[in-house]
Write a protein that holds these residues in place. Sequence first.
Motif, PDB file in Angstrom:
ATOM      1  N   SER A 154     -76.708  46.606  16.582  1.00 18.47           N
ATOM      2  CA  SER A 154     -76.295  47.493  15.490  1.00 18.47           C
ATOM      3  C   SER A 154     -75.848  46.762  14.229  1.00 18.47           C
ATOM      4  O   SER A 154     -75.772  47.362  13.166  1.00 18.47           O
ATOM      5  N   GLU A 155     -75.533  45.456  14.327  1.00 17.44           N
ATOM      6  CA  GLU A 155     -75.042  44.727  13.164  1.00 17.44           C
ATOM      7  C   GLU A 155     -75.690  43.355  13.058  1.00 17.44           C
ATOM      8  O   GLU A 155     -76.020  42.722  14.063  1.00 17.44           O
ATOM      9  N   LEU A 156     -75.852  42.903  11.796  1.00 21.70           N
ATOM     10  CA  LEU A 156     -76.442  41.587  11.561  1.00 21.70           C
ATOM     11  C   LEU A 156     -75.496  40.484  12.012  1.00 21.70           C
ATOM     12  O   LEU A 156     -75.920  39.504  12.635  1.00 21.70           O
ATOM     13  N   GLN A 157     -74.208  40.647  11.680  1.00 18.53           N
ATOM     14  CA  GLN A 157     -73.206  39.664  12.104  1.00 18.53           C
ATOM     15  C   GLN A 157     -71.971  40.401  12.613  1.00 18.53           C
ATOM     16  O   GLN A 157     -71.385  41.217  11.899  1.00 18.53           O
ATOM     17  N   THR A 158     -71.594  40.125  13.857  1.00 21.59           N
ATOM     18  CA  THR A 158     -70.434  40.784  14.436  1.00 21.59           C
ATOM     19  C   THR A 158     -69.756  39.874  15.447  1.00 21.59           C
ATOM     20  O   THR A 158     -70.386  38.966  15.991  1.00 21.59           O
ATOM     21  N   CYS A 159     -68.462  40.140  15.676  1.00 23.70           N
ATOM     22  CA  CYS A 159     -67.726  39.412  16.717  1.00 23.70           C
ATOM     23  C   CYS A 159     -67.359  40.340  17.872  1.00 23.70           C
ATOM     24  O   CYS A 159     -66.742  39.912  18.851  1.00 23.70           O
ATOM     25  N   LEU A 160     -67.749  41.626  17.738  1.00 21.66           N
ATOM     26  CA  LEU A 160     -67.455  42.576  18.808  1.00 21.66           C
ATOM     27  C   LEU A 160     -68.255  42.226  20.053  1.00 21.66           C
ATOM     28  O   LEU A 160     -69.430  41.860  19.973  1.00 21.66           O
ATOM     29  N   SER A 161     -67.631  42.360  21.219  1.00 25.41           N
ATOM     30  CA  SER A 161     -68.261  41.998  22.502  1.00 25.41           C
ATOM     31  C   SER A 161     -68.820  40.585  22.431  1.00 25.41           C
ATOM     32  O   SER A 161     -69.972  40.320  22.767  1.00 25.41           O
ATOM     33  N   CYS A 162     -68.000  39.662  21.960  1.00 29.60           N
ATOM     34  CA  CYS A 162     -68.409  38.268  21.757  1.00 29.60           C
ATOM     35  C   CYS A 162     -69.045  37.673  23.005  1.00 29.60           C
ATOM     36  O   CYS A 162     -68.615  37.944  24.128  1.00 29.60           O
ATOM     37  N   TYR A 163     -70.076  36.874  22.797  1.00 29.26           N
ATOM     38  CA  TYR A 163     -70.796  36.246  23.907  1.00 29.26           C
ATOM     39  C   TYR A 163     -69.881  35.366  24.758  1.00 29.26           C
ATOM     40  O   TYR A 163     -70.101  35.181  25.960  1.00 29.26           O
ATOM     41  N   LEU A 164     -68.814  34.829  24.143  1.00 29.57           N
ATOM     42  CA  LEU A 164     -67.913  33.935  24.877  1.00 29.57           C
ATOM     43  C   LEU A 164     -67.010  34.677  25.850  1.00 29.57           C
ATOM     44  O   LEU A 164     -66.561  34.107  26.845  1.00 29.57           O
ATOM     45  N   VAL A 165     -66.747  35.947  25.544  1.00 28.85           N
ATOM     46  CA  VAL A 165     -65.799  36.695  26.394  1.00 28.85           C
ATOM     47  C   VAL A 165     -66.462  37.852  27.123  1.00 28.85           C
ATOM     48  O   VAL A 165     -65.790  38.637  27.785  1.00 28.85           O
ATOM     49  N   SER A 166     -67.791  37.990  26.984  1.00 30.22           N
ATOM     50  CA  SER A 166     -68.498  39.080  27.665  1.00 30.22           C
ATOM     51  C   SER A 166     -69.661  38.522  28.475  1.00 30.22           C
ATOM     52  O   SER A 166     -70.833  38.794  28.201  1.00 30.22           O
ATOM     53  N   PRO A 167     -69.368  37.706  29.477  1.00 30.95           N
ATOM     54  CA  PRO A 167     -70.432  37.054  30.254  1.00 30.95           C
ATOM     55  C   PRO A 167     -71.309  38.035  31.019  1.00 30.95           C
ATOM     56  O   PRO A 167     -72.408  37.693  31.431  1.00 30.95           O
ATOM     57  N   GLN A 168     -70.815  39.264  31.210  1.00 33.95           N
ATOM     58  CA  GLN A 168     -71.602  40.220  31.967  1.00 33.95           C
ATOM     59  C   GLN A 168     -72.796  40.743  31.177  1.00 33.95           C
ATOM     60  O   GLN A 168     -73.771  41.241  31.737  1.00 33.95           O
ATOM     61  N   LYS A 169     -72.767  40.632  29.835  1.00 28.95           N
ATOM     62  CA  LYS A 169     -73.883  41.069  29.010  1.00 28.95           C
ATOM     63  C   LYS A 169     -74.987  40.017  29.022  1.00 28.95           C
ATOM     64  O   LYS A 169     -74.769  38.865  29.360  1.00 28.95           O
ATOM     65  N   ASP A 170     -76.197  40.443  28.629  1.00 25.89           N
ATOM     66  CA  ASP A 170     -77.333  39.517  28.596  1.00 25.89           C
ATOM     67  C   ASP A 170     -77.337  38.748  27.281  1.00 25.89           C
ATOM     68  O   ASP A 170     -77.665  39.294  26.222  1.00 25.89           O
ATOM     69  N   PHE A 171     -76.946  37.495  27.356  1.00 26.14           N
ATOM     70  CA  PHE A 171     -76.979  36.626  26.175  1.00 26.14           C
ATOM     71  C   PHE A 171     -77.939  35.454  26.408  1.00 26.14           C
ATOM     72  O   PHE A 171     -77.694  34.329  25.987  1.00 26.14           O
ATOM     73  N   SER A 172     -79.049  35.760  27.114  1.00 28.02           N
ATOM     74  CA  SER A 172     -80.042  34.715  27.376  1.00 28.02           C
ATOM     75  C   SER A 172     -80.802  34.329  26.113  1.00 28.02           C
ATOM     76  O   SER A 172     -81.340  33.220  26.014  1.00 28.02           O
ATOM     77  N   SER A 173     -80.814  35.237  25.116  1.00 28.90           N
ATOM     78  CA  SER A 173     -81.473  34.924  23.842  1.00 28.90           C
ATOM     79  C   SER A 173     -80.915  35.848  22.764  1.00 28.90           C
ATOM     80  O   SER A 173     -81.041  37.066  22.855  1.00 28.90           O
ATOM     81  N   PHE A 174     -80.281  35.266  21.776  1.00 25.77           N
ATOM     82  CA  PHE A 174     -79.729  36.056  20.674  1.00 25.77           C
ATOM     83  C   PHE A 174     -79.604  35.169  19.442  1.00 25.77           C
ATOM     84  O   PHE A 174     -79.908  33.974  19.481  1.00 25.77           O
ATOM     85  N   GLN A 175     -79.195  35.769  18.338  1.00 31.14           N
ATOM     86  CA  GLN A 175     -79.053  35.015  17.092  1.00 31.14           C
ATOM     87  C   GLN A 175     -77.583  34.921  16.717  1.00 31.14           C
ATOM     88  O   GLN A 175     -76.838  35.901  16.821  1.00 31.14           O
TER      89      GLN A 175
END
Length: 357
Positions: free
Chosen positions: A70-91
Motif C-alpha cells: 500500500s505504500e512506497l516507503q513504510t516502517c509499519l510491520s517492519c521486516y525486522l520485527v515481523s518474521p512471520q510475513k513473507d520477506f523473501s523478496s521486497f524493496q
Amino acid sequence: MQIGSFQLTDLLMKMYDNSAEAIFFFDSAGKVIAMNSAAELIIGAEVLNGMIAGDVKAICMSCKGYTSESELQTCLSCYLVSPQKDFSSFQVYLDTQGKGITPYTASYQTIDEENGIRVFMLRDLTKQYKTQETLNQKTMMKNVIKAQEDERKRLSRELHDSVAQEMLSSLVDLRVLKYMNVDSEVLKKIQQAEGSLMRLLDDIRHLSVELRPATLDDLGLEAAFRTHFKWIEKNYGLIVHFTAELEAKRYEGEIETVVYRICQESILNALKYAETDEVYVRLFERSGNLELSVNDKGAGFDKNKINPIGTGLGLYGMRERAELVNGQFVIQSSIGKGTSVRLEIPLRASEEGEDNK
C-alpha cells in the motif's frame, strides 16, 4: 549433485567475502552478529558502531522504510520485527554512505530456526532504475515525436485539401471577374487581389510541405528529398548535389521520418550558417545500415564552444531522433573547413521485426 562439506563451506565463504551484495546476519534478539565487506561499505560509521555495540535498532538509523502493498516507503510491520510475513523478496531504501538514499532489492529470511538466525541480503537497484528511467524517457520521447508527426500530417492534409482548395476556388472566381464588364479601376483591384491570393496560396502549399511532405508518405525518401531540394534551390539559391543509391526502396515510416527530418535540419543549418552555395547529400545502404551524409565546404564552427552559432536545439533534436531508431549521429566541423553530418541506422533488427509480424 554431491559436494564435499569442506568444499561447499569454502565456496560459501568465498561468496560471502566477495559478493557485491550486502549480507547481514542477525541473531534471535535482532543483533547483527556478522556482515560482509559489501555491507560495511554502505553503512555509515555511526550505524556500524551501533551494530558492533549490539544495538538492535542500529540499522534503523540507516533504513528509510520498505515498499509494502500500500505504500512506497513504510516502517509499519517492519521486516525486522515481523518474521512471520513473507520477506523473501521486497524493496527497501537505505541512507547509504556517500550515495544518499538508495533503493535495494532485499531478502530477509530465517536460515537457522533453532537458534533464530536470520540473513538480510541487499542488492543495489540504482543501475536498474537508471536503465528503466532511460527506457521510459526514450519511450516517452518516441511517443511525443510520433504525436508531433501525426499532428503535422493532419495539419498538412488540412491545409492542402481544404484551405488551399478553397483559396484556389476563390482565385478562379476572381479570374472570371476579369472577363466581365468592369471598369479599369475595378480590374486593377481584381488583379491586385489575384496576385495576393496567388502568393498566399504558394505560402500555404509550402507550409503544408514543410509540416509533412505528402511525397514522403506516398513515394518515400528519394522523391521527398528531390522535391525539397528543388524548392530550396528555387527559393534560396542553395544547390544541393543529391546522390541516392536506394533504387526507390522503402523503409519503416519511423526510419524515413527520422532520416528526412535530420537531413532537413542539416540543410537548414547549412543555409543559415555555412555561408556556402553548395551542399552535398548522399543516401545509401552499407553493411546492413541506412546511411545519410550531408557535407558542405562552408564556414564551419567550433564544436568546443559553449554557445555555438544558433540555439543548438537543432543538433540536440537530431541526436534524439537518431537514438529513437537506434541510429548513430555524428557531426564534424571546424572553422573554415565546413561541416559534415553523418547518420547510420541499423536495418536488420527492424527488417526482422517486420518479417515476424
